[in-house]
Scaffold this active site. Structure first.
Site, PDB file in Angstrom:
ATOM      1  N   ASP A   8       9.075  19.461   5.780  1.00  0.00           N
ATOM      2  CA  ASP A   8       9.618  19.689   7.273  1.00  0.00           C
ATOM      3  C   ASP A   8       8.630  20.501   8.001  1.00  0.00           C
ATOM      4  OD1 ASP A   8      10.465  20.320   9.438  1.00  0.00           O
ATOM      5  OD2 ASP A   8      12.048  20.948   8.905  1.00  0.00           O
ATOM      6  N   LYS A  71       2.471  22.390  17.072  1.00  0.00           N
ATOM      7  CA  LYS A  71       3.112  20.999  17.067  1.00  0.00           C
ATOM      8  C   LYS A  71       3.191  20.461  18.770  1.00  0.00           C
ATOM      9  CE  LYS A  71       7.049  18.959  14.924  1.00  0.00           C
ATOM     10  NZ  LYS A  71       8.342  19.320  14.085  1.00  0.00           N
ATOM     11  N   GLU A 150      13.471  13.355  11.597  1.00  0.00           N
ATOM     12  CA  GLU A 150      14.112  14.927  11.024  1.00  0.00           C
ATOM     13  C   GLU A 150      15.318  15.032  11.078  1.00  0.00           C
ATOM     14  OE1 GLU A 150      11.918  17.493  13.743  1.00  0.00           O
ATOM     15  OE2 GLU A 150      10.471  17.643  12.250  1.00  0.00           O
ATOM     16  N   ASP A 172      20.004  18.337  16.257  1.00  0.00           N
ATOM     17  CA  ASP A 172      19.233  19.201  15.554  1.00  0.00           C
ATOM     18  C   ASP A 172      17.829  20.015  16.418  1.00  0.00           C
ATOM     19  OD1 ASP A 172      16.205  19.776  14.975  1.00  0.00           O
ATOM     20  OD2 ASP A 172      15.780  18.089  13.632  1.00  0.00           O
TER      21      ASP A 172
HETATM   22  N1  LIG Z   1      20.306  32.975  13.840  1.00  0.00           N
HETATM   23  C1  LIG Z   1      19.520  32.783  14.517  1.00  0.00           C
HETATM   24  N2  LIG Z   1      19.467  32.635  15.941  1.00  0.00           N
HETATM   25  C2  LIG Z   1      19.075  31.763  16.412  1.00  0.00           C
HETATM   26  N3  LIG Z   1      18.168  31.486  16.786  1.00  0.00           N
HETATM   27  C3  LIG Z   1      18.081  30.726  15.364  1.00  0.00           C
HETATM   28  C4  LIG Z   1      17.968  32.039  14.697  1.00  0.00           C
HETATM   29  N4  LIG Z   1      17.226  31.953  13.593  1.00  0.00           N
HETATM   30  C5  LIG Z   1      16.345  30.482  13.501  1.00  0.00           C
HETATM   31  N5  LIG Z   1      16.876  30.554  15.402  1.00  0.00           N
HETATM   32  C6  LIG Z   1      15.385  29.795  15.674  1.00  0.00           C
HETATM   33  O1  LIG Z   1      15.221  28.552  15.275  1.00  0.00           O
HETATM   34  C7  LIG Z   1      13.990  27.742  15.880  1.00  0.00           C
HETATM   35  C8  LIG Z   1      13.379  27.365  14.216  1.00  0.00           C
HETATM   36  O2  LIG Z   1      13.974  26.246  14.086  1.00  0.00           O
HETATM   37  P1  LIG Z   1      13.468  25.122  12.728  1.00  0.00           P
HETATM   38  O3  LIG Z   1      12.764  26.347  12.246  1.00  0.00           O
HETATM   39  O4  LIG Z   1      14.279  24.712  12.226  1.00  0.00           O
HETATM   40  O5  LIG Z   1      12.948  24.840  14.314  1.00  0.00           O
HETATM   41  P2  LIG Z   1      11.136  24.364  13.836  1.00  0.00           P
HETATM   42  O6  LIG Z   1      11.217  23.386  12.422  1.00  0.00           O
HETATM   43  O7  LIG Z   1      10.187  25.351  13.938  1.00  0.00           O
HETATM   44  O8  LIG Z   1      11.228  23.597  14.809  1.00  0.00           O
HETATM   45  P3  LIG Z   1      11.118  22.015  15.220  1.00  0.00           P
HETATM   46  O9  LIG Z   1      11.740  21.282  14.279  1.00  0.00           O
HETATM   47  O10 LIG Z   1      11.478  21.955  16.266  1.00  0.00           O
HETATM   48  O11 LIG Z   1      10.165  20.958  15.087  1.00  0.00           O
HETATM   49  C9  LIG Z   1      14.000  29.562  16.157  1.00  0.00           C
HETATM   50  O12 LIG Z   1      13.531  29.023  17.552  1.00  0.00           O
HETATM   51  C10 LIG Z   1      14.386  30.887  15.705  1.00  0.00           C
HETATM   52  O13 LIG Z   1      13.877  31.448  16.838  1.00  0.00           O
HETATM   53 MG   LIG Z   2      12.476  21.755  12.346  1.00  0.00          MG
END
Ligand SMILES: Nc1ncnc2c1ncn2[C@@H]1O[C@H](COP(=O)(O)OP(=O)(O)OP(=O)(O)O)[C@@H](O)[C@H]1O
Ligand SMILES: [Mg+2]
Length: 504
Positions: A8, A71, A150, A172
């Protein structure tokens, strides 16, 4: 025996999972002992690259050499990151470095060399962004067995966990992108019904709102301008993301800054944060409504609501969905890990399929197209160009559709086939994927019917055939050459560069 892993590749965090022989999918630890690796790259020198947590922590000290959220730039040919050592790096190269680091850690954890991967992409990614993601994998020296959407990956992981059937609604909201998907789960089968999204909406935007607010407050207190594009801004971003996480668990938090002997404190309440970001959440609600409409579904048809992506931990997301649907979203899956787990299941199936083409696979997955495909035609005035859709978005993959068009002149000998991606009638708002001249046989009268058949296969390959609808004779066939930013030589060159780079 070699294993394939699921990756991912996130805007803010990346996660890797694998199915060990005879086992269930597991998320793999990275070298720091974490499941999540920040998608952050620090260029320390030529061929010397730091990735992940340490790079993220260094962002505020070395902002000129640190790159995040790449990304969002995938498929953008005009974007490069220039480091302070004279290097210039495109989005594919930076993503390849992240992939290299993820795969090194996975190889170490699994105790075997890894070459085969499945990488996830937002459902709403268009062709250029998908192509750039695949190129990044190749630059990293990997064999990309498949790209998978995803939300679909999340559905696969959930489906195998729950072993149940019904209609699943996946919301998502990650770090940089937003997807909503409706899918049907049957015994060992998953069929996507409709998907929509916003590839520029995620936790990053919620952070930005808090950053603007905090910067204003600090300035009002007589403090420095924090949005300086450098160290102060990187510090502001880090503190605001942290404060946002705190507001998920607590109703108030404080953010502190010190600069040139001055101390500044900004107190933020959860309600205030929700007000600052209300329009962003409302935008997601619009997409939710759009997908329900596109899939001909109402909330009463939905059996489960699945929350995916770190940003769904914000209480306002769950509250909004409960309010809209009258149902409590599922809390059985980890929103950070479920996408990687699904990718691992697909990676394992793909490898099995390659080894034993007639093997019975545990899951059948049918996805849909997220963008409409068509051609440019002219209206009756023979002047105005319009985008004429042949394969509408949310068509089941694989699919094959056709439309009839007519020649515009007597004895017309040629026409320009222009394949488009996008929903708008107006050609200015769609992407042209291909332009190809098609020769016509002599003697065709004006308004002769031409049948344009378009197909979209499981690997996303688009095939176009033009047929003389009167004689049935084929006039030409084209396989869509994806509009990549990089040609083969550039991919090979970058692959050498990335191969040489030491990632830590
Ligand atoms: N406890 C929390 N409360 C609020 N936001 C959170 C929390 N934990 C993580 N996040 C937010 O979630 C986001 C990251 O999520 P995730 O890892 O699913 O995204 P990603 O896979 O990097 O992004 P994408 O899927 O959009 O490419 C960040 O913006 C982070 O600040
Ligand atoms: Mg993601």
């Amino acid at each position: 025996m070699a294993l394939a892993i699921g990756i991912d590749l996130g805007t803010t965090y990346s996660v890797v999972a694998a199915v060990r022989p005879g086992g269930r999918p597991d998320v793999l630890w990275n070298r720091e002992g974490d499941h999540l690796t920040p998608s952050v790259v620090l260029f320390q020198g030529v061929d010397d690259v730091l990735i992940g947590k340490t790079a993220k922590n260094a962002a505020k000290d070395l902002p000129a050499d640190c790159v995040e959220f790449v990304k969002r730039q995938m498929g953008n040919p005009d974007w490069v990151f220039a480091d302070s050592h004279g290097g210039a790096h495109g989005a594919e190269e930076i993503s390849a470095l992240i992939l290299k680091r993820l795969v090194e850690d996975a190889s170490e954890t699994l105790g075997t060399e890894i070459r085969d991967v499945v990488i996830t992409v937002p459902a709403y990614f268009d062709d250029a962004r998908r192509r750039a993601t695949k190129d990044a994998g190749e630059i990293a020296g990997l064999r990309v067995l498949r790209l998978i959407n995803e939300p679909t990956a999340a559905g696969i992981a959930f489906g195998t966990d729950a072993a149940e059937s019904g209609t699943l609604f996946v919301y998502d909201l990650g770090g940089g992108t937003f997807d909503v998907t409706v899918m049907r789960l049957g015994k060992g089968e998953l069929e996507v019904v409709a998907t929509a999204g916003d590839r520029n909406l995620g936790g990053f935007d919620f952070d930005n709102r808090l950053m603007e607010h905090v910067a204003r407050e600090v300035a009002d207190q007589g403090g420095p301008s924090l949005q300086d594009g450098g160290s102060l801004e990187a510090e502001l971003r880090e503190k605001c993301e942290h404060a946002k996480h705190t507001l998920t668990r607590s109703t108030r938090t404080r953010i502190f800054f010190s600069d040139s002997g001055g101390n500044y404190t900004v107190e933020v309440g959860r309600e205030q944060f929700e007000t600052l970001t209300k329009d962003l959440l409302d935008r997601t609600a619009d997409t939710v409504a759009e997908v329900l409409e596109e899939s001909n579904t109402t909330w009463s048809d939905i059996d489960r609501i699945l929350l995916v992506g770190g940003s769904t931990k914000m209480p306002m997301v769950r509250e909004m969905l409960e309010r809209l649907s009258g149902k409590a979203p599922d809390s059985t899956v980890n929103p950070d890990e479920v996408v990687a787990l699904g990718a691992a299941i697909v990676a394992d199936m793909e490898l099995t399929k390659r080894r034993r083409p007639d093997a019975e696979l545990p899951h059948k997955v049918r996805d849909v197209t997220s963008q409409s495909l068509g051609v440019i035609a002219v209206e009756d005035d023979l002047i105005t160009e319009v985008n004429s859709i042949i394969i509408p978005k949310n068509a089941k993959i694989p699919c094959k559709e056709f439309q009839i068009y007519r020649t515009i002149a007597h004895h017309q000998r040629q026409f320009k086939l222009q394949v488009t991606e996008g929903d708008d009638d107006d050609v200015r708002y769609v992407t042209k994927l291909l332009e190809h001249p098609i020769e016509l046989p002599g003697g065709l009268p004006k308004e002769s019917p031409l049948k344009i058949i378009m197909s979209y296969d499981i690997d996303g390959v688009v095939h176009v055939e033009i047929i003389d609808a009167v004689s049935g004779q084929s006039l030409g066939e084209v396989e869509l050459d994806r509009p990549a930013n990089l040609d083969d030589a550039e991919v090979a060159g970058l692959s050498t560069t990335v191969g040489k780079a030491r990632v830590q």
